[in-house]
Design a protein around this motif. Sequence first.
Motif, mmCIF file in Angstrom:
data_model
loop_
_atom_site.group_PDB
_atom_site.id
_atom_site.type_symbol
_atom_site.label_atom_id
_atom_site.label_comp_id
_atom_site.label_asym_id
_atom_site.label_seq_id
_atom_site.Cartn_x
_atom_site.Cartn_y
_atom_site.Cartn_z
ATOM 1 N N PRO A 9 0.797 -1.230 0.000
ATOM 2 C CA PRO A 9 0.000 0.000 0.000
ATOM 3 C C PRO A 9 0.834 1.287 0.000
ATOM 4 O O PRO A 9 0.414 2.305 -0.537
ATOM 5 C CB PRO A 9 -0.829 -0.108 1.274
ATOM 6 N N ARG A 10 2.032 1.239 0.573
ATOM 7 C CA ARG A 10 2.883 2.433 0.640
ATOM 8 C C ARG A 10 3.978 2.450 -0.433
ATOM 9 O O ARG A 10 4.802 3.357 -0.447
ATOM 10 C CB ARG A 10 3.515 2.539 2.024
ATOM 11 N N GLY A 11 4.005 1.436 -1.300
ATOM 12 C CA GLY A 11 5.036 1.389 -2.338
ATOM 13 C C GLY A 11 5.306 -0.025 -2.794
ATOM 14 O O GLY A 11 4.446 -0.688 -3.344
ATOM 15 N N THR A 12 6.508 -0.515 -2.486
ATOM 16 C CA THR A 12 6.944 -1.828 -2.961
ATOM 17 C C THR A 12 7.766 -2.523 -1.887
ATOM 18 O O THR A 12 8.547 -1.884 -1.179
ATOM 19 C CB THR A 12 7.816 -1.663 -4.228
ATOM 20 N N ILE A 13 7.595 -3.844 -1.792
ATOM 21 C CA ILE A 13 8.442 -4.668 -0.925
ATOM 22 C C ILE A 13 9.476 -5.351 -1.817
ATOM 23 O O ILE A 13 9.135 -5.961 -2.826
ATOM 24 C CB ILE A 13 7.627 -5.760 -0.191
ATOM 25 N N LEU A 14 10.740 -5.253 -1.413
ATOM 26 C CA LEU A 14 11.837 -5.892 -2.134
ATOM 27 C C LEU A 14 12.446 -6.959 -1.229
ATOM 28 O O LEU A 14 12.837 -6.661 -0.100
ATOM 29 C CB LEU A 14 12.901 -4.861 -2.509
ATOM 30 N N ALA A 15 12.504 -8.189 -1.725
ATOM 31 C CA ALA A 15 13.174 -9.273 -0.999
ATOM 32 C C ALA A 15 14.645 -9.251 -1.395
ATOM 33 O O ALA A 15 14.971 -9.255 -2.585
ATOM 34 C CB ALA A 15 12.546 -10.617 -1.344
ATOM 35 N N VAL A 16 15.526 -9.212 -0.390
ATOM 36 C CA VAL A 16 16.969 -9.127 -0.636
ATOM 37 C C VAL A 16 17.683 -10.243 0.102
ATOM 38 O O VAL A 16 17.374 -10.525 1.267
ATOM 39 C CB VAL A 16 17.532 -7.759 -0.159
ATOM 40 N N HIS A 17 18.644 -10.868 -0.561
ATOM 41 C CA HIS A 17 19.587 -11.786 0.088
ATOM 42 C C HIS A 17 20.923 -11.055 0.080
ATOM 43 O O HIS A 17 21.487 -10.792 -0.983
ATOM 44 C CB HIS A 17 19.684 -13.116 -0.653
ATOM 45 N N LEU A 18 21.418 -10.710 1.256
ATOM 46 C CA LEU A 18 22.611 -9.887 1.395
ATOM 47 C C LEU A 18 23.854 -10.735 1.631
ATOM 48 O O LEU A 18 23.837 -11.657 2.438
ATOM 49 C CB LEU A 18 22.422 -8.926 2.574
ATOM 50 N N GLN A 19 24.920 -10.404 0.921
ATOM 51 C CA GLN A 19 26.216 -11.045 1.146
ATOM 52 C C GLN A 19 27.206 -9.961 1.562
ATOM 53 O O GLN A 19 27.684 -9.201 0.724
ATOM 54 C CB GLN A 19 26.717 -11.756 -0.103
ATOM 55 N N PRO A 20 27.518 -9.877 2.852
ATOM 56 C CA PRO A 20 28.465 -8.862 3.321
ATOM 57 C C PRO A 20 29.918 -9.249 3.035
ATOM 58 O O PRO A 20 30.206 -10.360 2.605
ATOM 59 C CB PRO A 20 28.205 -8.801 4.825
ATOM 60 N N LYS A 21 30.808 -8.295 3.279
ATOM 61 C CA LYS A 21 32.261 -8.475 3.130
ATOM 62 C C LYS A 21 32.674 -8.855 1.711
ATOM 63 O O LYS A 21 33.604 -9.618 1.506
ATOM 64 C CB LYS A 21 32.802 -9.483 4.137
ATOM 65 N N ALA A 22 31.994 -8.286 0.720
ATOM 66 C CA ALA A 22 32.348 -8.535 -0.677
ATOM 67 C C ALA A 22 33.415 -7.537 -1.116
ATOM 68 O O ALA A 22 33.676 -6.544 -0.443
ATOM 69 C CB ALA A 22 31.112 -8.399 -1.559
ATOM 70 N N ARG A 23 33.999 -7.804 -2.252
ATOM 71 C CA ARG A 23 35.013 -6.905 -2.805
ATOM 72 C C ARG A 23 34.400 -5.566 -3.190
ATOM 73 O O ARG A 23 34.998 -4.512 -3.008
ATOM 74 C CB ARG A 23 35.660 -7.549 -4.018
ATOM 75 N N LYS A 24 33.175 -5.617 -3.778
ATOM 76 C CA LYS A 24 32.490 -4.378 -4.139
ATOM 77 C C LYS A 24 30.991 -4.569 -3.968
ATOM 78 O O LYS A 24 30.505 -5.696 -3.913
ATOM 79 C CB LYS A 24 32.829 -3.939 -5.551
ATOM 80 N N THR A 25 30.278 -3.463 -3.899
ATOM 81 C CA THR A 25 28.835 -3.506 -3.736
ATOM 82 C C THR A 25 28.190 -3.586 -5.111
ATOM 83 O O THR A 25 28.437 -2.731 -5.961
ATOM 84 C CB THR A 25 28.350 -2.253 -2.981
ATOM 85 N N GLU A 26 27.367 -4.653 -5.301
ATOM 86 C CA GLU A 26 26.740 -4.869 -6.603
ATOM 87 C C GLU A 26 25.599 -5.866 -6.497
ATOM 88 O O GLU A 26 25.538 -6.659 -5.571
ATOM 89 C CB GLU A 26 27.760 -5.388 -7.612
ATOM 90 N N ILE A 27 24.711 -5.816 -7.483
ATOM 91 C CA ILE A 27 23.641 -6.802 -7.628
ATOM 92 C C ILE A 27 24.212 -7.951 -8.442
ATOM 93 O O ILE A 27 24.819 -7.729 -9.487
ATOM 94 C CB ILE A 27 22.430 -6.187 -8.338
ATOM 95 N N VAL A 28 24.019 -9.184 -7.950
ATOM 96 C CA VAL A 28 24.608 -10.328 -8.650
ATOM 97 C C VAL A 28 23.580 -11.336 -9.158
ATOM 98 O O VAL A 28 23.953 -12.366 -9.686
ATOM 99 C CB VAL A 28 25.675 -11.039 -7.775
ATOM 100 N N GLY A 29 22.291 -11.039 -9.017
ATOM 101 C CA GLY A 29 21.280 -11.945 -9.537
ATOM 102 C C GLY A 29 20.196 -12.231 -8.532
ATOM 103 O O GLY A 29 19.983 -11.475 -7.586
#
Length: 95
Positions: A9-29
């Motif tokens: 109702p207020r916008g969009t829900i995004l499901a995220v699987h987070l991988q910390p301590k990576a070399r760089k911040t990016e979307i991988v699939g």
Amino acid sequence: MSEVVKEHPRGTILAVHLQPKARKTEIVGVHGGALKIKVAAPPVEGRANRVLLEFLAKRLKIGKKDLTILSGEKARDKRILITGKSPEEVRRALL
């Protein structure tokens, strides 16, 4: 992709699987029904979450105040509320 991005109702829900301590911040699939995002920050004192929200805000061209972690604050799997953006706008910006 419907499990990754859902209408709210207020916008969009995004499901995220987070991988910390990576070399760089990016979307991988997609991983297990969630958008997999690597972040270049450790999961210490909320640093990985802060980097994640900064990254999403930049990609979506919104302020960090428009992003809320609804669940998974201390887990890899998170549900994030994106206020004021439609699911289609989120898909175009992230997928």
